[in-house]
Design a protein around this motif. Structure first.
Motif, PDB file in Angstrom:
ATOM      1  N   GLY A  58       0.830  -1.198   0.000  1.00 42.03           N
ATOM      2  CA  GLY A  58       0.000   0.000   0.000  1.00 42.03           C
ATOM      3  C   GLY A  58       0.864   1.246   0.000  1.00 42.03           C
ATOM      4  O   GLY A  58       1.864   1.314   0.705  1.00 42.03           O
ATOM      5  N   MET A  59       0.470   2.216  -0.789  1.00 48.32           N
ATOM      6  CA  MET A  59       1.236   3.460  -0.910  1.00 48.32           C
ATOM      7  C   MET A  59       0.465   4.597  -0.229  1.00 48.32           C
ATOM      8  O   MET A  59       0.122   4.494   0.924  1.00 48.32           O
ATOM      9  CB  MET A  59       1.486   3.769  -2.393  1.00 48.32           C
ATOM     10  N   PHE A  60       0.193   5.652  -0.978  1.00 51.98           N
ATOM     11  CA  PHE A  60      -0.538   6.823  -0.501  1.00 51.98           C
ATOM     12  C   PHE A  60      -1.796   7.036  -1.332  1.00 51.98           C
ATOM     13  O   PHE A  60      -1.875   6.609  -2.474  1.00 51.98           O
ATOM     14  CB  PHE A  60       0.333   8.088  -0.641  1.00 51.98           C
ATOM     15  N   ASP A  61      -2.749   7.763  -0.753  1.00 51.84           N
ATOM     16  CA  ASP A  61      -3.922   8.259  -1.480  1.00 51.84           C
ATOM     17  C   ASP A  61      -4.740   7.160  -2.154  1.00 51.84           C
ATOM     18  O   ASP A  61      -5.301   7.372  -3.235  1.00 51.84           O
ATOM     19  CB  ASP A  61      -3.506   9.303  -2.525  1.00 51.84           C
ATOM     20  N   GLY A  62      -4.814   5.974  -1.562  1.00 51.30           N
ATOM     21  CA  GLY A  62      -5.670   4.930  -2.117  1.00 51.30           C
ATOM     22  C   GLY A  62      -5.061   4.113  -3.235  1.00 51.30           C
ATOM     23  O   GLY A  62      -5.780   3.520  -4.037  1.00 51.30           O
ATOM     24  N   ILE A  63      -3.723   4.074  -3.287  1.00 50.04           N
ATOM     25  CA  ILE A  63      -3.037   3.337  -4.351  1.00 50.04           C
ATOM     26  C   ILE A  63      -2.117   2.287  -3.735  1.00 50.04           C
ATOM     27  O   ILE A  63      -1.434   2.546  -2.746  1.00 50.04           O
ATOM     28  CB  ILE A  63      -2.230   4.290  -5.254  1.00 50.04           C
ATOM     29  N   ALA A  64      -2.104   1.107  -4.356  1.00 48.50           N
ATOM     30  CA  ALA A  64      -1.203   0.029  -3.943  1.00 48.50           C
ATOM     31  C   ALA A  64      -0.499  -0.515  -5.186  1.00 48.50           C
ATOM     32  O   ALA A  64      -1.019  -0.417  -6.303  1.00 48.50           O
ATOM     33  CB  ALA A  64      -1.967  -1.091  -3.247  1.00 48.50           C
ATOM     34  N   ILE A  65       0.670  -1.097  -4.972  1.00 48.47           N
ATOM     35  CA  ILE A  65       1.410  -1.722  -6.072  1.00 48.47           C
ATOM     36  C   ILE A  65       1.787  -3.163  -5.684  1.00 48.47           C
ATOM     37  O   ILE A  65       2.959  -3.481  -5.478  1.00 48.47           O
ATOM     38  CB  ILE A  65       2.639  -0.890  -6.494  1.00 48.47           C
ATOM     39  N   PRO A  66       0.773  -4.028  -5.572  1.00 42.78           N
ATOM     40  CA  PRO A  66       1.057  -5.417  -5.203  1.00 42.78           C
ATOM     41  C   PRO A  66       1.842  -6.127  -6.305  1.00 42.78           C
ATOM     42  O   PRO A  66       1.720  -5.778  -7.483  1.00 42.78           O
ATOM     43  CB  PRO A  66      -0.337  -6.021  -5.044  1.00 42.78           C
ATOM     44  N   HIS A  67       2.645  -7.088  -5.896  1.00 45.65           N
ATOM     45  CA  HIS A  67       3.360  -7.863  -6.892  1.00 45.65           C
ATOM     46  C   HIS A  67       3.482  -9.316  -6.459  1.00 45.65           C
ATOM     47  O   HIS A  67       3.524  -9.624  -5.275  1.00 45.65           O
ATOM     48  CB  HIS A  67       4.724  -7.274  -7.246  1.00 45.65           C
ATOM     49  N   ALA A  68       3.481 -10.160  -7.479  1.00 41.85           N
ATOM     50  CA  ALA A  68       3.597 -11.595  -7.276  1.00 41.85           C
ATOM     51  C   ALA A  68       4.722 -12.108  -8.166  1.00 41.85           C
ATOM     52  O   ALA A  68       4.758 -11.796  -9.351  1.00 41.85           O
ATOM     53  CB  ALA A  68       2.291 -12.288  -7.644  1.00 41.85           C
ATOM     54  N   ILE A  69       5.627 -12.857  -7.571  1.00 43.33           N
ATOM     55  CA  ILE A  69       6.687 -13.527  -8.326  1.00 43.33           C
ATOM     56  C   ILE A  69       6.482 -15.017  -8.095  1.00 43.33           C
ATOM     57  O   ILE A  69       6.434 -15.472  -6.953  1.00 43.33           O
ATOM     58  CB  ILE A  69       8.077 -13.081  -7.843  1.00 43.33           C
ATOM     59  N   SER A  70       6.353 -15.762  -9.201  1.00 39.19           N
ATOM     60  CA  SER A  70       6.045 -17.183  -9.073  1.00 39.19           C
ATOM     61  C   SER A  70       6.478 -17.944 -10.327  1.00 39.19           C
ATOM     62  O   SER A  70       6.386 -17.400 -11.438  1.00 39.19           O
ATOM     63  CB  SER A  70       4.534 -17.364  -8.878  1.00 39.19           C
ATOM     64  N   PHE A 103       1.895  -6.150 -10.357  1.00 33.79           N
ATOM     65  CA  PHE A 103       2.990  -6.678 -11.153  1.00 33.79           C
ATOM     66  C   PHE A 103       3.013  -8.191 -10.995  1.00 33.79           C
ATOM     67  O   PHE A 103       3.080  -8.690  -9.881  1.00 33.79           O
ATOM     68  CB  PHE A 103       4.321  -6.092 -10.683  1.00 33.79           C
ATOM     69  N   LEU A 104       2.956  -8.906 -12.100  1.00 38.19           N
ATOM     70  CA  LEU A 104       3.004 -10.365 -12.098  1.00 38.19           C
ATOM     71  C   LEU A 104       4.258 -10.771 -12.862  1.00 38.19           C
ATOM     72  O   LEU A 104       4.386 -10.492 -14.060  1.00 38.19           O
ATOM     73  CB  LEU A 104       1.743 -10.929 -12.726  1.00 38.19           C
ATOM     74  N   ILE A 105       5.178 -11.414 -12.153  1.00 36.89           N
ATOM     75  CA  ILE A 105       6.513 -11.635 -12.693  1.00 36.89           C
ATOM     76  C   ILE A 105       6.894 -13.117 -12.574  1.00 36.89           C
ATOM     77  O   ILE A 105       6.762 -13.700 -11.501  1.00 36.89           O
ATOM     78  CB  ILE A 105       7.551 -10.787 -11.909  1.00 36.89           C
ATOM     79  N   PRO A 106       7.409 -13.708 -13.666  1.00 36.59           N
ATOM     80  CA  PRO A 106       7.943 -15.071 -13.553  1.00 36.59           C
ATOM     81  C   PRO A 106       9.146 -15.073 -12.609  1.00 36.59           C
ATOM     82  O   PRO A 106       9.805 -14.050 -12.439  1.00 36.59           O
ATOM     83  CB  PRO A 106       8.390 -15.410 -14.976  1.00 36.59           C
ATOM     84  N   GLU A 107       9.407 -16.205 -12.017  1.00 37.82           N
ATOM     85  CA  GLU A 107      10.492 -16.291 -11.041  1.00 37.82           C
ATOM     86  C   GLU A 107      11.821 -15.773 -11.591  1.00 37.82           C
ATOM     87  O   GLU A 107      12.569 -15.100 -10.894  1.00 37.82           O
ATOM     88  CB  GLU A 107      10.640 -17.738 -10.576  1.00 37.82           C
ATOM     89  N   GLN A 108      12.115 -16.029 -12.855  1.00 37.21           N
ATOM     90  CA  GLN A 108      13.384 -15.599 -13.439  1.00 37.21           C
ATOM     91  C   GLN A 108      13.361 -14.150 -13.925  1.00 37.21           C
ATOM     92  O   GLN A 108      14.355 -13.662 -14.418  1.00 37.21           O
ATOM     93  CB  GLN A 108      13.793 -16.536 -14.586  1.00 37.21           C
ATOM     94  N   GLY A 109      12.265 -13.426 -13.745  1.00 37.48           N
ATOM     95  CA  GLY A 109      12.159 -12.070 -14.274  1.00 37.48           C
ATOM     96  C   GLY A 109      12.257 -10.969 -13.247  1.00 37.48           C
ATOM     97  O   GLY A 109      11.738  -9.893 -13.442  1.00 37.48           O
ATOM     98  N   SER A 110      12.946 -11.196 -12.136  1.00 39.80           N
ATOM     99  CA  SER A 110      12.922 -10.220 -11.051  1.00 39.80           C
ATOM    100  C   SER A 110      13.637  -8.910 -11.383  1.00 39.80           C
ATOM    101  O   SER A 110      13.274  -7.871 -10.877  1.00 39.80           O
ATOM    102  CB  SER A 110      13.479 -10.827  -9.772  1.00 39.80           C
ATOM    103  N   GLN A 111      14.653  -8.911 -12.242  1.00 36.08           N
ATOM    104  CA  GLN A 111      15.313  -7.654 -12.611  1.00 36.08           C
ATOM    105  C   GLN A 111      14.362  -6.766 -13.401  1.00 36.08           C
ATOM    106  O   GLN A 111      14.297  -5.562 -13.195  1.00 36.08           O
ATOM    107  CB  GLN A 111      16.598  -7.920 -13.410  1.00 36.08           C
ATOM    108  N   GLU A 112      13.624  -7.369 -14.319  1.00 36.55           N
ATOM    109  CA  GLU A 112      12.630  -6.625 -15.079  1.00 36.55           C
ATOM    110  C   GLU A 112      11.586  -6.041 -14.126  1.00 36.55           C
ATOM    111  O   GLU A 112      11.177  -4.898 -14.274  1.00 36.55           O
ATOM    112  CB  GLU A 112      11.952  -7.558 -16.089  1.00 36.55           C
ATOM    113  N   HIS A 113      11.208  -6.808 -13.163  1.00 35.34           N
ATOM    114  CA  HIS A 113      10.233  -6.396 -12.160  1.00 35.34           C
ATOM    115  C   HIS A 113      10.688  -5.118 -11.472  1.00 35.34           C
ATOM    116  O   HIS A 113       9.929  -4.165 -11.322  1.00 35.34           O
ATOM    117  CB  HIS A 113      10.063  -7.558 -11.159  1.00 35.34           C
ATOM    118  N   LEU A 114      11.940  -5.071 -11.063  1.00 28.95           N
ATOM    119  CA  LEU A 114      12.452  -3.895 -10.361  1.00 28.95           C
ATOM    120  C   LEU A 114      12.456  -2.664 -11.257  1.00 28.95           C
ATOM    121  O   LEU A 114      12.128  -1.564 -10.810  1.00 28.95           O
ATOM    122  CB  LEU A 114      13.852  -4.182  -9.811  1.00 28.95           C
TER     123      LEU A 114
END
Length: 149
Positions: A58-70, A103-114
């Protein structure tokens, strides 16, 4: 930015009526499986919940940036949900969440995620940008805000 740099289409923006954080994660996971971006919706939900257990997205003003790496996520995607009602969520300013940029990221894609996370976070630092996002009403407008296209 090209689609390769920003793995998202207008069809990855949803106007929903989720009742809870878990409900929203289940919705996102089912959409990912339906579109072929992931192969196991329960595993995707578990990845979202695992990340939230580490630190709230959760961030500010009603916005969140959830992410899943799997390993069950086949390709990186950014999906945005604007919810009809605020969802209880731990945030920096104790405001419930209306917009989640997931953000939905494959396990090997964590650099792209960042890299992608950094680009979106830069936009969210500005209060005017956050308020603009919250006031957008259509999937197309939200898509254009997130991608800059």
């Amino acid at each position: 930015m090209s689609d390769e740099e920003f793995p998202m289409s207008e069809n990855d923006v949803y106007l929903t009526q989720s009742k809870s954080q878990r409900d929203l994660f289940e919705y996102l996971a089912s959409m990912n499986v339906e579109k072929g971006y992931a192969d196991d919706d329960k595993a995707v939900v578990d990845a979202f919940l695992k990340r939230e257990a580490e630190t709230s997205t959760g961030m500010f003003d009603g916005i969140a940036i959830p992410h899943a790496i799997s390993p069950h996520i086949k390709e990186s995607r950014i999906m945005v949900v604007k919810n009809a009602v605020p969802i209880p969520w731990e945030t920096f300013d104790d405001k419930d969440v209306i917009v989640a940029i997931a953000f939905l990221i494959p396990e090997q894609g964590s650099q792209e995620h960042l890299s992608l996370l950094s680009r979106v976070a830069e936009k969210l630092v500005d209060e005017d940008n956050r308020h603009t996002l919250l006031n957008l009403e259509t999937s197309q407008e939200i898509y254009h805000w997130v991608t800059g296209k």
